[in-house]
Structures are given as C-alpha cells and as structure tokens.
Design an enzyme around this catalytic site. Structure first.
Site, short mmCIF file in Angstrom:
data_model
loop_
_atom_site.label_atom_id
_atom_site.label_comp_id
_atom_site.label_asym_id
_atom_site.label_seq_id
_atom_site.Cartn_x
_atom_site.Cartn_y
_atom_site.Cartn_z
CG HIS A 160 15.78 3.46 4.35
ND1 HIS A 160 14.47 2.63 4.82
CD2 HIS A 160 15.61 2.81 3.61
CE1 HIS A 160 13.62 2.34 3.44
NE2 HIS A 160 14.43 2.33 3.34
CD GLU A 294 18.12 23.55 17.82
OE1 GLU A 294 17.61 22.36 18.27
OE2 GLU A 294 18.84 24.10 17.78
#
Ligand code: ARG
Length: 460
Positions: A160, A294
């Site tokens: 998480h 990216e």
C-alpha cells in the site's frame, strides 16, 4: 478527374484512381520498412521457381541477379519509392522491371501479394523477436549485477506504499529480473508462431503450379510452411501475440520506472540518476528530472493502444485476405521500435544510477517496519500470534503518541508488556536482523537473494 490506369493490376480497369484516393489506399509510406524482407522473400520464391522448372533456370538467374542488385541499392539508401505503386511489393516489382525488363513479370508466378505481405511480416517480426530477446537478456544481466552488488543493501519493503518490512534491495531488483525473464520466455514462445512460412498460399487457395513450399520455407529459414492456405494469408495471431507480450513487458517497465521516479524524488532520495539519463528544466535551474523513466511509463500507453487497435481490426474479419489487414503494420513497427529502445534506456538508466544505500537503510530505522519482528518474537515464545499482534499494535500506538519507535522502548516497559521479552529483543528489532532471518525459500534473507542471483547467472 480520373486518369488512365497504369497499375500492375490495371488490366481490367478503364480509369485510374484520383490522387487523393490513391493516397488513402497506399501503404508505401510505412511498408517500405519491409523492403529487405520483401526482396529476400522474392529471392527464395524465384529460386524455387527455377529449381522446380516453373520458370527456366536462366530466367530465375536473371530475376535473382536483379533482386540482389535491388537489395544492395536498398541497403545503400538508393531506392526511391513511388506512391502510385501503392505498396512495397509493387514498388519493388516495378523497380525490378525497370532494371531487367519484362522477364521481371515472371517473378509473381504462383504468388499473390497476400501471401507475400504475410511472409514479409513474419520475416520482419522474426528479426525483431531475436533483437528483443537479446536486449532483454542484457537488461536481465544488468539487474542481476545490480542485485548482486546490493544483496546486503537494506530498503523498506512496501505494501500500500506504506513501509511494511525491511527487505534487501537486491531482492527487490530480482523481482523485476523474474518479470523480464517471463517476458523473454513469452517472446520465445512467440517465435514458434512467427517461424511459419505463408509463402505459396497465393491469394487464398494455393496454386495450380507445382511449387515447393518446403523449399521456400527452408530458404527463408522458417521452420515449416503454414498447413492451411486460408489461415496463412489471414493469420495475424503472431503479431497480436507480439503486441500483447510487448504490452506486458511495457507494464513491467512502467512499474520499475514508476519506482525509479519515486526513488529519485526528494521524499525518497534512494537513488540518483546519472546526468546522461536525466534532463533539466528550462525555468527551474535546480531541476534534474527522470524524463526517460517517465517516457517509458508514458509510452506504455501507445503500446497498449497498438494491441487494442489490431485486436479491433481483426475482430469479425471474414476469411481470407481483406484490405483491413493493411492496418496491421504501423502498430507492429511502432511497438517493435518503442520496446527495443525502451529496454536499452531502462538498462542504461539502471546501470548508471547511484544507489544511496545508507539513506535507503536509514529510512527503515525511523519507522515501524520491525513490528512484525516483535510479534513473531512473542509467537515463537508461545504466545498465540493473534494475541502478539494485538499487544504490538497497542505498543505501536503508544510509541506513535509518544514520538518514538519500538527500538527506543526501554526494557522495563517491554517487561511490563510481556515477561517473554528479554534483552535480545533489540537485536531482533534491527532491520538487518529482520532481513537476514527471512530465510524461507524465495524470501528476502541474504542467503535467499544470493541463491536467486546464482540461479539467474546460471540461466543467463
Ligand atoms: N499492401 C497490402 C497489405 O499491406 C498488400 C496486400 C494487398 N493485397 C490485396 N489483395 N490488395 O495488406
């Protein structure tokens, strides 16, 4: 306005296409990427036509000589293609005719552009698959080397995106090694379906000429011919497999790139990318941006798009060839070009980045990622794990309120909580101990990571 029809297929036409309609139908702007494969396919075909006596040996020799010359000229960048010749197949045939005269017209005996284009695509992808597998091999090598170097580097393991348990950075890297190994295996499987020769299926139904499909398959280095001519000219599964394998690969690359982007942010500072794989900002002088990571993450979108595009083209296509199939190429080329460079960029980025190992390890000292150690410690001493979990949870809450960590809790307090806790708890709570002791098969324990690295080296 229509013009007279001079096409290779112009015989039954009275009028030609208008320029803009012709442009809509043409594929030469992109299918010229297959020129080399088209020529090699033609060389195999004409060799077989000569050997079987479908054309004379002399005719075959003349045509082959012409094709060889065209191949050299293509490699030297000397061939010019013309949109009025629609696609690469007719462009090359018309260049051949200019070169050797009307004997060139015998090349297309017992062949159609339908089996020809399918052959070209198989040859193109065969080459690309080899290249992709080689590049993945290099990337996997880089990962194994880095994992080897960082077996003992400690980092927070996350679930998480919250600190969960400390792990070895080498272990984290080896997870990606496994993903790229499966990717490579998928591309290897893909080779099996790409390694078939459609040549000789002709338009759709085979041919009345006594061709030798085994021979052309062998000449082009295919494992065997397709056994059904309709399937041969209309199958694009090998491309769909490629696009889907490429999509999974890009998903993996996108995941590690996302992590790299996080790791080099000010919040993490786990790695520093080399200048050669970073860019600056035109306004903010301090910036060093992970643009390449990216871009890999971003290009994942176009690769998925290419898969969705071709799946949609293929859906509901009746047998056999339909012009829709001309739409199979750009996405395949784009995907092949995208993934081959992306793999190299990722490998280069990983290979050249600096790992801030002390900072990585420190970030596991100021957290509660050792809470499981305390619970396991109590469980080993006989307390039911559920009860241990409850006790530790309460202690974490107490620490959070007081502003310190489990390793800062004094022994007296520990003894109040449970008689089972002794002085050795502090050693148990250290990140290094936590990692070292997770020695179950495939766990993050240093010995397990070393074993993974050794196994990987054997496979590479
Ligand atoms: N340019 C075409 C393609 O890419 C070649 C095959 C054309 N065949 C045909 N019957 N029109 O699919």
């Amino acid at each position: 306005m229509t013009t007279e029809n001079h096409k290779l297929w112009g015989g039954r036409f009275e009028a030609g296409l208008e320029k803009w309609v012709e442009e809509f139908g043409a594929s030469i702007s992109f299918d010229q990427k297959m020129a080399e494969f088209d020529l090699k396919g033609s060389i195999a075909h004409v060799t077989m036509l000569g050997e079987t006596g479908i054309i004379t040996q002399e005719e075959a020799r003349q045509i082959k000589a012409g094709l060889d010359e065209l191949l050299d000229e293509y490699k030297a960048g000397q061939l010019e293609f013309d949109i009025s010749n629609e696609d690469i197949h007719m462009n090359l045939e018309s260049l051949l005719t200019e070169k050797i005269g009307s004997v060139a017209g015998k090349l297309h005996t017992a062949r159609s552009r339908n089996d020809q284009v399918a052959t070209d695509m198989h040859l193109y992808l065969k080459t690309k698959l080899t290249e992709v597998i080689e590049k993945l091999h290099h990337l996997r090598q880089v990962l194994v080397n880095l994992a080897d170097e960082h077996t003992y580097t400690i980092m927070p393991g996350y679930t998480h995106l919250q600190h969960a348990q400390p792990i070895s950075f080498g272990h984290h890297l080896m997870a990606y090694y496994n993903m790229f190994t499966r990717d490579s295996e998928r591309f290897e499987f893909n080779q099996m379906h790409t390694n078939l020769s459609p040549l000789g299926a002709a338009a759709l139904a085979g041919t009345t000429f006594s061709i030798d499909r085994q021979r052309t398959a062998q000449l082009m280095d295919f494992s065997q011919p397709y056994s059904n001519s309709l399937d041969a000219v209309s199958d694009r599964d090998f491309i769909l497999e490629f696009l889907s394998n490429a999509s999974i690969l890009m998903m993996h690359m996108s995941r590690i790139c996302e992590e790299i982007i996080n790791w080099c942010s000010n919040e993490y500072r786990f790695v520093t990318l080399s200048d050669t794989f970073s860019t600056g900002s035109s306004i903010m002088p301090q910036k060093k941006n992970p643009d390449m990571a990216e871009l890999i993450r971003g290009k994942t979108g176009r690769v998925y798009g290419n898969l969705t595009g071709l799946l949609t083209v293929m859906k509901s296509l009746p047998l056999a060839y339909n012009k829709d199939l001309q739409e199979d190429k750009e996405g395949m080329f784009d995907t092949a070009e995208t993934i081959t460079v992306a793999i190299d960029i990722l490998a280069g980025m990983l290979d050249s980045m600096t790992v801030n190992d002390s900072h990585m390890a420190e970030s596991t000292e100021k957290d509660f990622s050792n809470a499981t150690e305390l619970a396991d410690y109590l469980a080993v001493k006989g307390l039911p794990f559920r009860q241990a979990h409850e006790i530790v949870g309460k202690l974490v809450l107490e620490c959070t309120k007081a502003g310190y960590y489990l390793q800062d809790v004094p022994l007296e307090r520990y003894r109040e909580i449970s008689e089972l806790i002794e002085e050795d708890i502090y050693k148990t709570l250290e990140s290094k101990t936590a990692v070292e002791r997770r020695n179950s098969l495939g766990g993050t324990g240093f010995d397990q990571v070393k074993w993974q690295v050794e196994e990987a080296r054997k496979n590479l």
